[in-house]
Write an enzyme that holds these catalytic residues in place. Structure first.
Site, PDB file in Angstrom:
ATOM      1  N   HIS A   3     -30.917  32.651-158.472  1.00 33.52           N
ATOM      2  CA  HIS A   3     -30.791  34.041-158.028  1.00 33.52           C
ATOM      3  C   HIS A   3     -31.152  34.168-156.557  1.00 33.52           C
ATOM      4  O   HIS A   3     -30.309  34.477-155.729  1.00 33.52           O
ATOM      5  CB  HIS A   3     -31.668  34.935-158.908  1.00 33.52           C
ATOM      6  CG  HIS A   3     -31.709  36.358-158.454  1.00 33.52           C
ATOM      7  ND1 HIS A   3     -32.886  37.009-158.175  1.00 33.52           N
ATOM      8  CD2 HIS A   3     -30.729  37.235-158.223  1.00 33.52           C
ATOM      9  CE1 HIS A   3     -32.614  38.239-157.790  1.00 33.52           C
ATOM     10  NE2 HIS A   3     -31.310  38.407-157.808  1.00 33.52           N
ATOM     11  N   HIS A  20     -38.134  37.652-159.527  1.00 29.81           N
ATOM     12  CA  HIS A  20     -37.312  38.749-160.034  1.00 29.81           C
ATOM     13  C   HIS A  20     -37.091  38.656-161.535  1.00 29.81           C
ATOM     14  O   HIS A  20     -36.204  39.291-162.073  1.00 29.81           O
ATOM     15  CB  HIS A  20     -35.978  38.797-159.292  1.00 29.81           C
ATOM     16  CG  HIS A  20     -36.141  38.893-157.809  1.00 29.81           C
ATOM     17  ND1 HIS A  20     -35.918  37.839-156.971  1.00 29.81           N
ATOM     18  CD2 HIS A  20     -36.542  39.909-157.025  1.00 29.81           C
ATOM     19  CE1 HIS A  20     -36.171  38.205-155.721  1.00 29.81           C
ATOM     20  NE2 HIS A  20     -36.546  39.457-155.722  1.00 29.81           N
TER      21      HIS A  20
END
Lengths: 361, 526
Positions: free
Chosen positions: A286, A306
């Site tokens: 990510h 995240h």
């Protein structure tokens, strides 16, 4: 000492006539020389004294507080448990804060209590300029244009484009050219420290964070995991920031499940496990944080930045959070000496966050 | 030759005369001294940002004398024993030396960091004040745009500074920033390698960030601050509606000495607060995090508060990756490039958008009470709700941990909240504004509630209202609403004494009243 009435009238009259500033209300807060006034004066003076005193304490602490074995600095070391040393920064902040706060507060009280209260009106003179002024300025500008005569001289207009464009281009070219770096020649995204070709054709050892200790399969307990680095010079440093892998020893049935999943749907990773051991890139697909929180019971790997979650037993498929791509697997085997080595560079799958031209994994 | 006698008393006058002989400053100086500023506590919010900026420049200059933004690998041998013999960058080593070996270095570092947080906070609060009171309207649209620009410059400046010490936390932040740059369609990879001079992290990024942090961005900020404040002085500050106040005048106090004293004292208080926080409250203890290593991260890593909303937006973003024709738009692109882009551009156009929507071409120097513009206030509340959901989602792992909530549930709550709460906030705020408006009109028509209940002969109880003007036959007063606060309590009318607070001053001994002296004969009520 008193406020002079005569001068006030002079100032007031002048402000009104010359500056459009009208003092419409002006009133002493306390009668001059009254008890309350003296009290406020004493209070303000006290604050000033406090400010000066705190400043002196600040300077004294700054010099003499045992931050180091002052003045002998050599041979000093910070002792984490030493409460005198721990107190150094707080005492500086406290004394400086008191000195400044007392000063600021005193000034404010002076302004708010000792100065006569006033209400003053000023004309804004807002809005646009006088039409005649506007017209004159506009005409001046227009005439300037006429004098330059660009509209009369079309050749000049065209010719002017050349330096405008050319110099603009030159001004852009220099910094852009200086900074620009081709990401693909040589490619910085597709190769990591595990590439056997860069290692003279030899498979790269998995080593611990000291960069030297090679890892044997039995070093990891069942359900355990360690971070492994490529056993090349500088392999543990940030020069190879995309190389760290998480080496996990799965429980036997989980390992079987993973193997079956790879067989079924992800043939590129076939044969990439060394027994029950499996290594996945630690760099989250990510945003590139190390996805390093491994939950043993559910075989999930969580990235703390995240909260993308990867299911290890399903070949590190992202199952929650913003990540869209699997973590690349580092194919590993045990060499003849019993150490773990990587047989290829993540099977050619680029590590880390996605980008425009990144090959589909 | 006879020497002239030196007269100490004449020195100021003669110096002033000498200056005026040369520069002719008497008139401009007096108009500056006599300049009138309207006074309200909310007008000082922007000053907190200005003062924090000054403190940032002061402390930052000091730090720059000791810090080296170098990626060169060294082995730490400084005073902090737990990190001895650890390999780290020269940048991290000098940041540690600042904290442990430079006398007073730690408080300077902490003051710098706290001042940065306060700077951003003050900007945000100031921006909210300007928005909710309509101070961005004509003729002040440019200052609104400059303010927004400064928010984003401050954001970048803060992030660059946060990245410099090269500790584990800042390195992780930089890693995410590199992924954000990388996510930009078409040019992402080129931008990344150009910025980092190759692969992340490379060896030059700290030096580049350092120049950004200590030179380019502060210079830009300083220039914009100057223009921003200069425009306030040239255009004159807005004011609230009130007695004697019109769209074309300023009612307040003269700049010198009254307003400057308030500003100076307030600067000292802001400075004091930052000094106290810098000394007493630990911030960013980089020695506990260790040097940045690509493989190391800890749970509960949080950025500085002003970055948290982007962290939150990244967390809430669903895993939507667009792949077409062999090209990819990563999900990170939307919450970290597109969203901030929208948050920059849309508010910049808002003043023009609102003016067009309301067909309002007039210049406004009187502030709106938020209740009087329910749609704008509702929109602002929706924006705050949107922002808060994102900011809290930036710490949703902490919330999940402390309150024993499932992390995934927190993410889903954020995703749903982001869509549901802003419209809800808009609706509720709008209704509250309308209610407050109605109450103002009611008080103007019927008067202030006195709290006195009367029993009528027929058994009804009614509350007596104190009319604000001579009522007509129906007991209604014809008072127009002019955008100023309406008195709602009897003591606001002077019908009761001021409320005596009984905490510090005993109720039995109200402050002695003495007649206030006047030095001018006439007294004009305003």
């Amino acid at each position: 000492m008193s406020i002079s009435n005569e001068r006030f009238e002079f100032v007031r009259q002048g402000a009104k006539e010359r500056d459009d500033v009208e003092i419409v209300h002006y009133e002493l807060q306390y009668p001059l020389g009254s008890r309350q006034e003296k009290r406020v004066v004493r209070f303000v003076s006290g604050l000033f004294l406090l400010s000066g005193l705190a400043s002196v304490v600040f300077v004294a602490c700054y010099i003499w507080w045992p931050f180091t074995n002052f003045p002998a600095v050599t041979g000093w070391e910070y002792e984490p448990g030493n409460s005198w040393m721990k107190g150094y920064t707080p005492i500086l902040g406290l004394t400086l804060g008191i000195a400044l706060a007392a000063f600021g507060f005193a000034v404010l009280v002076w302004g708010k209590k000792l100065l006569p209260h006033e209400i003053v009106l000023q004309d804004r003179h807002d809005g646009a300029s006088d039409p005649a002024e506007r017209k004159l300025t506009g005409s001046t500008l227009q005439f300037m244009g006429e004098e330059m005569g660009l509209s009369r001289r079309p050749l000049l207009k065209v010719a002017l484009l050349a330096p405008a464009g050319g110099l603009g281009l030159a001004a852009a070219a220099l910094p852009i050219g200086m900074l620009m770096k081709d990401p693909h020649h040589p490619d910085v995204f597709l190769h990591t420290g595990w590439d056997p070709q860069a290692n003279g054709g030899k498979f790269v050892h998995l080593v611990r964070e000291d960069g030297e200790t090679k890892i044997r399969p039995e070093d990891i307990s069942i359900g355990g995991q360690i971070t492994a680095f490529p056993g090349i010079p500088g392999g543990t440093t940030n020069k190879h920031a995309d190389s760290p892998v998480l080496l996990i020893r799965l429980r036997q049935n989980d390992a079987e499940a993973l193997r079956a999943n790879i067989e079924k749907g992800y043939p590129i990773n076939r044969g990439g496990m060394a027994g029950d051991l499996v290594a996945y890139s630690k760099i989250c697909t990510h945003a590139g944080c190390p996805a390093s929180l491994y939950e043993q019971q559910s075989n999930r790997l969580l990235c703390p930045c995240h909260q993308s979650q990867f299911l290890i037993t399903d070949n590190a498929r992202p199952i929650f959070g913003p990540a869209t791509r699997r973590l690349p697997m580092l194919p590993i085997v045990v060499d003849e000496e019993g150490f773990l080595v990587a047989t290829s560079d993540f099977n050619g799958i680029p590590v880390g966050p996605a980008f425009w031209e990144k090959p589909e994994a | 030759m006879k020497r002239r006698k030196f007269d100490m008393k004449q020195l100021p006058a003669s110096t002033a005369g000498a200056i005026d002989d040369r520069y002719k400053v008497a008139t401009p100086l007096r108009s500056l001294l006599n300049k009138v500023f309207p006074d309200h506590w909310t007008f000082l919010l922007g000053e907190i940002a200005l003062f924090s900026f000054i403190i940032l420049l002061l402390t930052g200059t000091f730090l720059a004398l000791f810090f080296e933004p170098s990626s060169q690998e060294v082995t730490y041998q400084g005073s902090y024993v737990p990190l001895r013999d650890v390999h780290m960058s020269r940048a991290y080593e000098t940041a540690l030396n600042l904290s442990f070996d430079v006398r007073g270095g730690l408080i300077m570092r902490q003051m710098h960091h706290w001042a940065a947080l306060l700077f951003m906070a003050a900007i945000v609060i100031h921006m909210a004040r300007v928005f909710f009171t309509g101070a961005f309207r004509k003729p002040r649209e440019l200052n609104w745009i400059l303010g927004l620009t400064m928010f984003w410059l401050g954001f970048l400046e803060g992030f660059a500074g946060y990245s410099l010490p090269d500790d584990a936390l800042s390195g992780t932040g930089l890693r995410i920033a590199s992924a954000i740059v990388l996510s930009i369609p078409v040019v992402g990879s080129w931008l990344l390698t150009s910025l980092f001079d190759g692969e992340f992290p490379g060896e030059i990024i700290l030096e580049r960030f350092y120049i950004l942090h200590v030179f380019l961005l502060p210079l830009l900020l300083l220039a914009l601050v100057t223009v921003h404040v200069g425009l306030v002085i040239v255009q004159k500050h807005t004011q609230w509606a009130g007695p004697g106040r019109t769209n074309h005048n300023v009612v307040g106090e003269r700049w010198f000495p009254r307003y400057i004293i308030k500003q100076g004292g307030f600067f000292m208080l802001v400075f004091a607060l930052i000094a106290l926080m810098g000394g007493l409250f630990q911030i960013n203890p980089i020695w506990l995090f260790g040097p940045y290593e690509a493989a190391v991260v800890s749970a509960g890593s949080q950025p500085d508060w002003y970055v948290m909303f982007l962290d939150g937006s990244s967390r809430l973003m669903p895993a939507w990756e667009i792949r077409a024709f062999g090209y990819t738009v990563p999900p990170l692109f939307w919450p970290t490039i597109v969203l901030p882009g929208l948050l920059t551009v849309l508010p910049m156009f808002y003043p023009f958008f609102e003016a067009r929507l309301r067909k309002d071409k007039a210049a406004h120097n009187l502030l709106d009470r938020p209740r009087d513009v329910p749609d704008r206030t509702g929109l602002g509340a929706a924006g705050i709700a949107f922002y808060l959901v994102l900011a809290f989602s930036g710490g949703n792992d902490i919330i999940a941990d402390k309150f024993y909530i499932s992390l995934n549930a927190m993410t889903w709550a954020g995703r749903i909240g982001l869509l549901v709460l802003p419209p809800l906030a808009y609706y509720v705020t709008r209704r509250i504004c309308l209610g407050l408006q109605q109450h103002d009109r009611q008080v103007l028509a019927h008067g202030v509630e006195t709290g006195i209940i009367r029993l009528l002969p027929d058994g009804r109880f009614v509350e007596i209202h104190q009319p604000l003007a001579q009522p007509d036959g129906h007991g209604h007063a014809e008072l127009p609403y002019v955008g100023a606060p309406v008195p709602k309590k009897m003591n606001r009318l002077g019908a009761l004494g001021p409320a005596i607070k009984g905490f510090f001053v005993p109720i039995e001994e109200p402050a002695p009243k003495e007649k206030k002296a006047e030095i001018t004969k006439e007294k004009e009520p305003v």
